[in-house]
Scaffold this motif. Structure first.
Motif, short mmCIF file in Angstrom:
data_model
loop_
_atom_site.label_atom_id
_atom_site.label_comp_id
_atom_site.label_asym_id
_atom_site.label_seq_id
_atom_site.Cartn_x
_atom_site.Cartn_y
_atom_site.Cartn_z
N SER A 1 0.82 -1.20 0.00
CA SER A 1 0.00 0.00 0.00
C SER A 1 0.86 1.26 0.00
N LEU A 2 1.97 1.22 0.73
CA LEU A 2 2.89 2.35 0.72
C LEU A 2 3.48 2.55 -0.68
N GLY A 3 3.79 1.46 -1.35
CA GLY A 3 4.31 1.56 -2.71
C GLY A 3 3.30 2.21 -3.65
N ILE A 4 2.06 1.81 -3.52
CA ILE A 4 1.01 2.37 -4.36
C ILE A 4 0.84 3.87 -4.10
N THR A 5 0.87 4.24 -2.83
CA THR A 5 0.72 5.66 -2.47
C THR A 5 1.86 6.48 -3.06
N CYS A 6 3.09 5.98 -2.95
CA CYS A 6 4.23 6.69 -3.52
C CYS A 6 4.10 6.79 -5.04
N ASP A 7 3.60 5.75 -5.67
CA ASP A 7 3.39 5.77 -7.11
C ASP A 7 2.40 6.87 -7.47
N ASP A 8 1.33 6.98 -6.72
CA ASP A 8 0.34 8.02 -6.99
C ASP A 8 0.90 9.42 -6.79
N LEU A 9 1.90 9.53 -5.92
CA LEU A 9 2.55 10.81 -5.68
C LEU A 9 3.70 11.07 -6.65
N GLU A 10 3.85 10.17 -7.63
CA GLU A 10 4.94 10.26 -8.60
C GLU A 10 6.31 10.09 -7.95
N GLU A 11 6.34 9.46 -6.79
CA GLU A 11 7.61 9.17 -6.12
C GLU A 11 8.04 7.76 -6.49
N ASN A 12 8.48 7.61 -7.72
CA ASN A 12 8.72 6.28 -8.27
C ASN A 12 9.85 5.52 -7.58
N GLU A 13 10.91 6.22 -7.22
CA GLU A 13 12.03 5.55 -6.55
C GLU A 13 11.58 5.01 -5.19
N ASN A 14 10.80 5.80 -4.48
CA ASN A 14 10.31 5.34 -3.18
C ASN A 14 9.34 4.17 -3.35
N ALA A 15 8.50 4.26 -4.37
CA ALA A 15 7.56 3.17 -4.63
C ALA A 15 8.33 1.88 -4.91
N LEU A 16 9.38 1.98 -5.71
CA LEU A 16 10.19 0.82 -6.04
C LEU A 16 10.83 0.22 -4.78
N GLU A 17 11.29 1.09 -3.89
CA GLU A 17 11.90 0.61 -2.64
C GLU A 17 10.89 -0.19 -1.82
N TYR A 18 9.66 0.30 -1.73
CA TYR A 18 8.64 -0.41 -0.94
C TYR A 18 8.28 -1.75 -1.59
N TYR A 19 8.17 -1.76 -2.91
CA TYR A 19 7.86 -3.02 -3.59
C TYR A 19 8.98 -4.04 -3.38
N ASN A 20 10.23 -3.55 -3.45
CA ASN A 20 11.36 -4.46 -3.23
C ASN A 20 11.36 -5.01 -1.81
N ARG A 21 11.05 -4.17 -0.85
CA ARG A 21 10.99 -4.64 0.54
C ARG A 21 9.87 -5.66 0.73
N ALA A 22 8.76 -5.41 0.06
CA ALA A 22 7.64 -6.35 0.15
C ALA A 22 8.01 -7.69 -0.47
N ILE A 23 8.71 -7.63 -1.60
CA ILE A 23 9.13 -8.86 -2.28
C ILE A 23 10.12 -9.63 -1.43
N GLU A 24 10.97 -8.92 -0.70
CA GLU A 24 11.90 -9.60 0.20
C GLU A 24 11.14 -10.37 1.28
N MET A 25 10.00 -9.82 1.65
CA MET A 25 9.19 -10.45 2.69
C MET A 25 8.39 -11.62 2.12
N ASP A 26 7.92 -11.49 0.90
CA ASP A 26 7.17 -12.56 0.25
C ASP A 26 7.27 -12.38 -1.26
N ASN A 27 8.05 -13.23 -1.91
CA ASN A 27 8.29 -13.08 -3.35
C ASN A 27 7.34 -13.92 -4.20
N THR A 28 6.25 -14.38 -3.61
CA THR A 28 5.33 -15.26 -4.34
C THR A 28 4.05 -14.54 -4.79
N LEU A 29 3.96 -13.25 -4.56
CA LEU A 29 2.73 -12.51 -4.89
C LEU A 29 2.86 -11.83 -6.25
#
Length: 285
Positions: free
Chosen positions: A210-238
């Protein structure tokens, strides 16, 4: 960011619809993930508590062509919620207490939740108000009322009761729902704040997503990418995480990396990944 070839297309599937869809699903399926999946990141669980077993990935086909805007959710990828939302409600509902004091606040709360699960919101609210009057410091009572108001789509009132729940006892579940409500109201900074608090109390994939999506909506793409990467580290099966990551990478003009992310999403069953890959291929990436 919006460079040659892969513009952010379908520019933001209206955030309100995405969040609205999540809020509704967060309310109606028994077992927010079978013991309920993670953070709405919290899963409305068993016994009939609102439990969306899955919530839709809100990314629009970021690789789709030109300026198209989608006014409705392109239901597609889903992300499971490993956050047990009902657990916080149930933590005070001990069988011994219920049997010894059937008119006590925990007993009233349990009856209220049953009414909520049956769709009788008025009866639920009435019992919760009675329980709150008896036990004004019991955090989960305010949380239960917030959940009920949320299901009634009375978002501002729901927010107030989640806030009251936190005032009595900080809990990740209330912060999470507050974050979703603020996102629905397009108060992205406030949404980011609430989701961050939820993460501090109970780290989970869905809050990061959800944080990644919010950053994406704010055009904060680098931050969005960081959140998605952290989420994938937690669960890479989604698949939704990989698909959303691909979209952000495309917005950053990192087309090769975006292709890798979409390929991973495709392997995991994303229904939109192939279309994204085809668009990239047609544009020469």
């Amino acid at each position: 960011m919006k460079n040659s070839g892969c513009k952010k297309t379908e520019s933001k599937i209206q955030r309100s619809e995405i969040i609205s869809d999540r809020l509704k699903k967060n309310q109606a399926v028994k077992i927010f993930f079978s013991a309920a999946l993670f953070l709405l990141c919290f899963t409305l669980i068993t016994a009939g508590c609102s439990k969306p077993t899955q919530t839709p990935d809100n990314r629009s086909s970021a690789t789709q062509g030109n300026n198209q805007e989608s006014s409705s959710l392109l239901a597609s990828d889903y992300i499971d919620d490993p956050f047990d939302l009902d657990a916080y409600e149930a933590e005070d509902l001990y069988n011994v207490t219920l049997s010894l004091n059937p008119q006590g606040s925990p007993s009233l709360q349990k009856k209220a939740i049953k009414f909520r699960n049956d769709g009788d919101f008025a009866a639920c609210i009435k019992l919760l108000d009675e329980a709150i009057e008896k036990s004004p410091d019991m955090s989960s009572l305010y949380y239960s009322k917030g959940r009920t108001l949320l299901m009634m789509q009375r978002y501002l009132e729901a927010y107030d009761f989640f806030k009251k729940s936190i005032d009595k006892k900080p809990n990740a579940e209330s912060y999470y729902f507050m974050g979703l409500i603020n996102a629905y109201l397009k108060k992205y900074d406030e949404s980011n704040r609430d989701l961050q608090e939820a993460m501090k109390l109970k780290p989970n994939v869905y809050a990061l997503y959800s944080l990644g999506i919010t950053c994406d909506d704010l055009e904060e793409n680098e931050n969005a990418l960081e959140y998605y990467n952290r989420a994938i580290e937690m669960d890479n099966t989604l698949p939704a995480l990989w698909y959303s990551k691909g979209i952000v990478l495309c917005q950053l003009s990192r087309y090769s990396d975006a292709r890798d992310a979409f390929n991973q999403a495709l392997k995991l069953g994303s229904p939109r990944a192939q279309k994204a890959l085809d668009i990239l291929k047609n544009k020469g990436f």
